[in-house]
Motif scaffolding. Sequence first.
Motif: not given
Length: 262
Positions: A63-64, A67, A70-71, A187, A190-191, A194, A198
Amino acid sequence: MKKQFKSLRELFSLFALSIVLALLFAPLPLICVEVIMCLDLCFAVFILFITHKKKEIDLIKFLHLIQFFCVLTCSASVLTTRSFLSITDIEDQIRIIVVIGKWICNENCVKGFFTTILICFIILDFCSRHIQRANDVFEMKRHKIEDDLYEEIQRKVMEGEISEQEASEQRNKYYDDYYNNKYNSVRLVSVGKILTDSIKAFISLYIITVAGGTTLGIIELKLPWEEALDQYIMLSTGYLVFFIIPFLLASLSFRTKSEIFF
Protein backbone atom coordinates in the motif's frame (compact mmCIF):
# COMPACT_ATOMS: atom_id res chain seq x y z
CA MET A 1 17.70 -1.79 16.57
CA LYS A 2 14.22 -2.26 15.11
CA LYS A 3 13.16 1.19 16.31
CA GLN A 4 16.25 2.75 14.71
CA PHE A 5 15.56 0.93 11.45
CA LYS A 6 11.94 2.04 11.52
CA SER A 7 12.96 5.66 12.13
CA LEU A 8 15.47 5.47 9.29
CA ARG A 9 12.83 4.06 6.97
CA GLU A 10 10.39 6.82 7.91
CA LEU A 11 13.07 9.46 7.26
CA PHE A 12 13.81 7.93 3.86
CA SER A 13 10.09 7.95 2.99
CA LEU A 14 9.87 11.60 4.03
CA PHE A 15 12.96 12.44 1.98
CA ALA A 16 11.60 10.63 -1.08
CA LEU A 17 8.23 12.38 -0.72
CA SER A 18 10.01 15.75 -0.45
CA ILE A 19 11.84 15.08 -3.71
CA VAL A 20 8.60 14.13 -5.43
CA LEU A 21 6.81 17.27 -4.22
CA ALA A 22 9.79 19.38 -5.32
CA LEU A 23 9.06 18.29 -8.87
CA LEU A 24 5.95 20.45 -8.73
CA PHE A 25 8.00 23.64 -8.46
CA ALA A 26 11.55 22.97 -9.70
CA PRO A 27 12.20 24.09 -13.30
CA LEU A 28 13.94 21.21 -15.07
CA PRO A 29 15.41 20.78 -18.56
CA LEU A 30 13.52 18.59 -21.00
CA ILE A 31 15.96 15.70 -20.69
CA CYS A 32 15.25 15.52 -16.94
CA VAL A 33 11.51 15.49 -17.65
CA GLU A 34 12.01 12.54 -20.03
CA VAL A 35 14.03 10.67 -17.39
CA ILE A 36 11.33 11.24 -14.74
CA MET A 37 8.64 9.99 -17.12
CA CYS A 38 10.66 6.84 -17.83
CA LEU A 39 11.30 6.30 -14.10
CA ASP A 40 7.58 6.60 -13.39
CA LEU A 41 6.77 3.96 -16.01
CA CYS A 42 9.57 1.69 -14.71
CA PHE A 43 8.27 2.08 -11.15
CA ALA A 44 4.82 0.86 -12.23
CA VAL A 45 6.40 -2.12 -14.00
CA PHE A 46 8.47 -2.83 -10.86
CA ILE A 47 5.37 -2.88 -8.63
CA LEU A 48 3.58 -5.18 -11.06
CA PHE A 49 6.63 -7.46 -11.27
CA ILE A 50 7.15 -7.92 -7.53
CA THR A 51 3.47 -8.59 -6.83
CA HIS A 52 3.35 -11.33 -9.48
CA LYS A 53 6.81 -12.72 -8.74
CA LYS A 54 6.27 -13.25 -5.03
CA LYS A 55 3.68 -15.67 -3.73
CA GLU A 56 3.02 -13.50 -0.69
CA ILE A 57 3.78 -9.83 -0.03
CA ASP A 58 3.39 -7.55 2.96
CA LEU A 59 0.13 -5.62 2.55
CA ILE A 60 1.36 -2.48 4.33
CA LYS A 61 4.50 -2.24 2.18
CA PHE A 62 2.41 -2.78 -0.94
CA LEU A 63 0.00 0.00 0.00
CA HIS A 64 2.91 2.36 0.71
CA LEU A 65 4.32 1.60 -2.74
CA ILE A 66 0.99 2.37 -4.42
CA GLN A 67 0.59 5.62 -2.48
CA PHE A 68 4.11 6.75 -3.36
CA PHE A 69 3.51 5.79 -7.00
CA CYS A 70 0.34 7.92 -7.18
CA VAL A 71 2.14 10.95 -5.70
CA LEU A 72 5.10 10.47 -8.07
CA THR A 73 2.90 10.12 -11.15
CA CYS A 74 0.73 13.13 -10.32
CA SER A 75 3.81 15.26 -9.60
CA ALA A 76 5.48 14.14 -12.84
CA SER A 77 2.28 14.95 -14.73
CA VAL A 78 2.14 18.50 -13.39
CA LEU A 79 5.82 18.93 -14.21
CA THR A 80 5.41 17.69 -17.79
CA THR A 81 2.26 19.76 -18.33
CA ARG A 82 4.12 22.89 -17.32
CA SER A 83 7.02 21.91 -19.59
CA PHE A 84 5.00 21.18 -22.72
CA LEU A 85 2.99 24.39 -22.38
CA SER A 86 6.23 26.38 -22.22
CA ILE A 87 7.61 24.84 -25.45
CA THR A 88 6.48 26.80 -28.50
CA ASP A 89 7.90 24.60 -31.28
CA ILE A 90 6.23 21.21 -31.68
CA GLU A 91 9.50 19.77 -32.99
CA ASP A 92 11.04 20.37 -29.55
CA GLN A 93 8.38 18.33 -27.75
CA ILE A 94 9.15 14.86 -26.39
CA ARG A 95 9.16 12.55 -29.39
CA ILE A 96 7.22 9.65 -27.88
CA ILE A 97 4.45 12.04 -26.81
CA VAL A 98 4.13 13.45 -30.31
CA VAL A 99 4.04 9.94 -31.81
CA ILE A 100 1.31 8.75 -29.42
CA GLY A 101 -0.74 11.92 -29.96
CA LYS A 102 -0.53 11.75 -33.76
CA TRP A 103 -1.35 8.04 -33.77
CA ILE A 104 -4.54 8.48 -31.72
CA CYS A 105 -5.71 11.74 -33.30
CA ASN A 106 -4.81 10.65 -36.84
CA GLU A 107 -5.11 14.24 -38.17
CA ASN A 108 -8.58 14.65 -36.66
CA CYS A 109 -8.46 16.49 -33.32
CA VAL A 110 -12.15 16.01 -32.55
CA LYS A 111 -11.93 12.25 -33.09
CA GLY A 112 -8.71 12.16 -31.08
CA PHE A 113 -10.24 14.07 -28.17
CA PHE A 114 -13.27 11.81 -27.78
CA THR A 115 -11.25 8.65 -28.48
CA THR A 116 -8.87 9.58 -25.66
CA ILE A 117 -11.74 10.27 -23.26
CA LEU A 118 -13.32 6.92 -24.17
CA ILE A 119 -10.02 5.05 -23.67
CA CYS A 120 -9.53 6.66 -20.26
CA PHE A 121 -13.04 5.82 -19.04
CA ILE A 122 -12.63 2.20 -20.19
CA ILE A 123 -9.33 1.96 -18.29
CA LEU A 124 -10.93 3.65 -15.26
CA ASP A 125 -13.82 1.16 -15.26
CA PHE A 126 -11.45 -1.80 -15.62
CA CYS A 127 -9.19 -0.58 -12.81
CA SER A 128 -12.14 0.03 -10.48
CA ARG A 129 -13.58 -3.44 -11.11
CA HIS A 130 -10.21 -5.16 -10.79
CA ILE A 131 -9.35 -3.44 -7.51
CA GLN A 132 -12.82 -4.19 -6.13
CA ARG A 133 -12.38 -7.85 -7.08
CA ALA A 134 -9.01 -7.94 -5.29
CA ASN A 135 -10.60 -6.45 -2.17
CA ASP A 136 -13.49 -8.95 -2.28
CA VAL A 137 -11.04 -11.85 -2.47
CA PHE A 138 -9.04 -10.39 0.43
CA GLU A 139 -12.22 -10.12 2.51
CA MET A 140 -13.29 -13.70 1.76
CA LYS A 141 -9.87 -15.07 2.64
CA ARG A 142 -9.72 -12.95 5.80
CA HIS A 143 -13.08 -14.24 7.04
CA LYS A 144 -12.13 -17.83 6.25
CA ILE A 145 -8.85 -17.60 8.18
CA GLU A 146 -10.55 -15.96 11.17
CA ASP A 147 -13.38 -18.52 11.25
CA ASP A 148 -10.95 -21.43 11.00
CA LEU A 149 -8.81 -19.99 13.80
CA TYR A 150 -11.79 -19.47 16.10
CA GLU A 151 -13.08 -23.00 15.44
CA GLU A 152 -9.60 -24.38 16.14
CA ILE A 153 -9.55 -22.67 19.55
CA GLN A 154 -12.99 -24.08 20.38
CA ARG A 155 -11.93 -27.58 19.31
CA LYS A 156 -8.80 -27.49 21.51
CA VAL A 157 -10.89 -26.43 24.52
CA MET A 158 -13.44 -29.20 23.99
CA GLU A 159 -10.72 -31.85 23.56
CA GLY A 160 -8.82 -30.60 26.60
CA GLU A 161 -5.67 -29.65 24.69
CA ILE A 162 -5.64 -26.19 26.26
CA SER A 163 -7.07 -24.68 29.42
CA GLU A 164 -9.75 -22.00 29.56
CA GLN A 165 -7.10 -19.43 30.48
CA GLU A 166 -5.00 -20.34 27.45
CA ALA A 167 -8.13 -20.28 25.31
CA SER A 168 -8.97 -16.82 26.63
CA GLU A 169 -5.48 -15.58 25.74
CA GLN A 170 -5.77 -17.03 22.25
CA ARG A 171 -9.22 -15.46 21.80
CA ASN A 172 -7.84 -12.06 22.81
CA LYS A 173 -5.10 -12.44 20.22
CA TYR A 174 -7.74 -13.54 17.72
CA TYR A 175 -9.75 -10.36 18.34
CA ASP A 176 -6.61 -8.21 18.00
CA ASP A 177 -5.78 -9.87 14.67
CA TYR A 178 -9.40 -9.47 13.57
CA TYR A 179 -9.38 -5.70 14.07
CA ASN A 180 -5.91 -5.37 12.50
CA ASN A 181 -7.05 -7.27 9.42
CA LYS A 182 -10.25 -5.23 9.32
CA TYR A 183 -8.16 -2.06 9.37
CA ASN A 184 -5.95 -3.43 6.57
CA SER A 185 -9.03 -4.17 4.52
CA VAL A 186 -10.19 -0.56 4.90
CA ARG A 187 -6.72 0.66 3.89
CA LEU A 188 -6.77 -1.57 0.80
CA VAL A 189 -10.06 0.01 -0.27
CA SER A 190 -8.77 3.53 0.46
CA VAL A 191 -5.56 3.10 -1.52
CA GLY A 192 -7.49 1.58 -4.41
CA LYS A 193 -9.75 4.62 -4.35
CA ILE A 194 -6.70 6.92 -4.40
CA LEU A 195 -5.51 5.18 -7.55
CA THR A 196 -8.86 5.38 -9.36
CA ASP A 197 -9.40 8.97 -8.21
CA SER A 198 -5.98 9.83 -9.64
CA ILE A 199 -7.15 8.54 -13.03
CA LYS A 200 -10.24 10.76 -12.76
CA ALA A 201 -7.98 13.70 -11.92
CA PHE A 202 -5.91 12.99 -15.03
CA ILE A 203 -9.03 13.05 -17.20
CA SER A 204 -9.94 16.44 -15.73
CA LEU A 205 -6.36 17.65 -16.23
CA TYR A 206 -6.56 16.54 -19.87
CA ILE A 207 -9.55 18.79 -20.51
CA ILE A 208 -7.86 21.69 -18.69
CA THR A 209 -4.61 21.34 -20.66
CA VAL A 210 -6.50 21.19 -23.95
CA ALA A 211 -8.35 24.40 -23.09
CA GLY A 212 -5.27 26.09 -21.64
CA GLY A 213 -2.98 25.01 -24.48
CA THR A 214 -5.43 26.16 -27.13
CA THR A 215 -5.81 29.53 -25.43
CA LEU A 216 -2.03 29.82 -25.17
CA GLY A 217 -1.60 28.97 -28.84
CA ILE A 218 -4.14 31.58 -29.96
CA ILE A 219 -3.05 34.41 -27.66
CA GLU A 220 0.69 33.92 -27.21
CA LEU A 221 1.75 32.07 -30.37
CA LYS A 222 -0.76 33.81 -32.68
CA LEU A 223 -1.85 30.48 -34.16
CA PRO A 224 -5.19 30.07 -35.97
CA TRP A 225 -7.68 28.52 -33.54
CA GLU A 226 -7.99 25.32 -35.64
CA GLU A 227 -4.22 24.79 -35.65
CA ALA A 228 -3.90 25.61 -31.93
CA LEU A 229 -6.75 23.22 -31.05
CA ASP A 230 -5.32 20.44 -33.19
CA GLN A 231 -1.79 20.86 -31.81
CA TYR A 232 -2.69 20.94 -28.13
CA ILE A 233 -5.26 18.16 -28.31
CA MET A 234 -2.58 16.02 -29.94
CA LEU A 235 0.02 16.88 -27.30
CA SER A 236 -2.41 16.53 -24.36
CA THR A 237 -3.54 13.16 -25.73
CA GLY A 238 0.04 11.91 -25.91
CA TYR A 239 0.78 12.95 -22.33
CA LEU A 240 -2.46 11.57 -20.92
CA VAL A 241 -2.12 8.16 -22.57
CA PHE A 242 1.54 7.93 -21.51
CA PHE A 243 0.62 8.54 -17.86
CA ILE A 244 -2.54 6.40 -17.86
CA ILE A 245 -0.55 3.27 -18.81
CA PRO A 246 1.39 3.22 -15.48
CA PHE A 247 -1.91 3.51 -13.60
CA LEU A 248 -3.23 0.50 -15.51
CA LEU A 249 -0.09 -1.48 -14.62
CA ALA A 250 -0.35 -0.42 -10.96
CA SER A 251 -3.99 -1.51 -10.79
CA LEU A 252 -3.03 -4.93 -12.18
CA SER A 253 -0.70 -5.33 -9.19
CA PHE A 254 -3.85 -5.73 -7.03
CA ARG A 255 -3.81 -9.45 -7.58
CA THR A 256 -7.00 -11.46 -7.19
CA LYS A 257 -5.28 -14.58 -5.84
CA SER A 258 -6.53 -15.16 -2.32
CA GLU A 259 -3.13 -15.74 -0.72
CA ILE A 260 -1.31 -12.69 -2.08
CA PHE A 261 -1.61 -10.42 0.99
CA PHE A 262 -1.15 -13.11 3.65
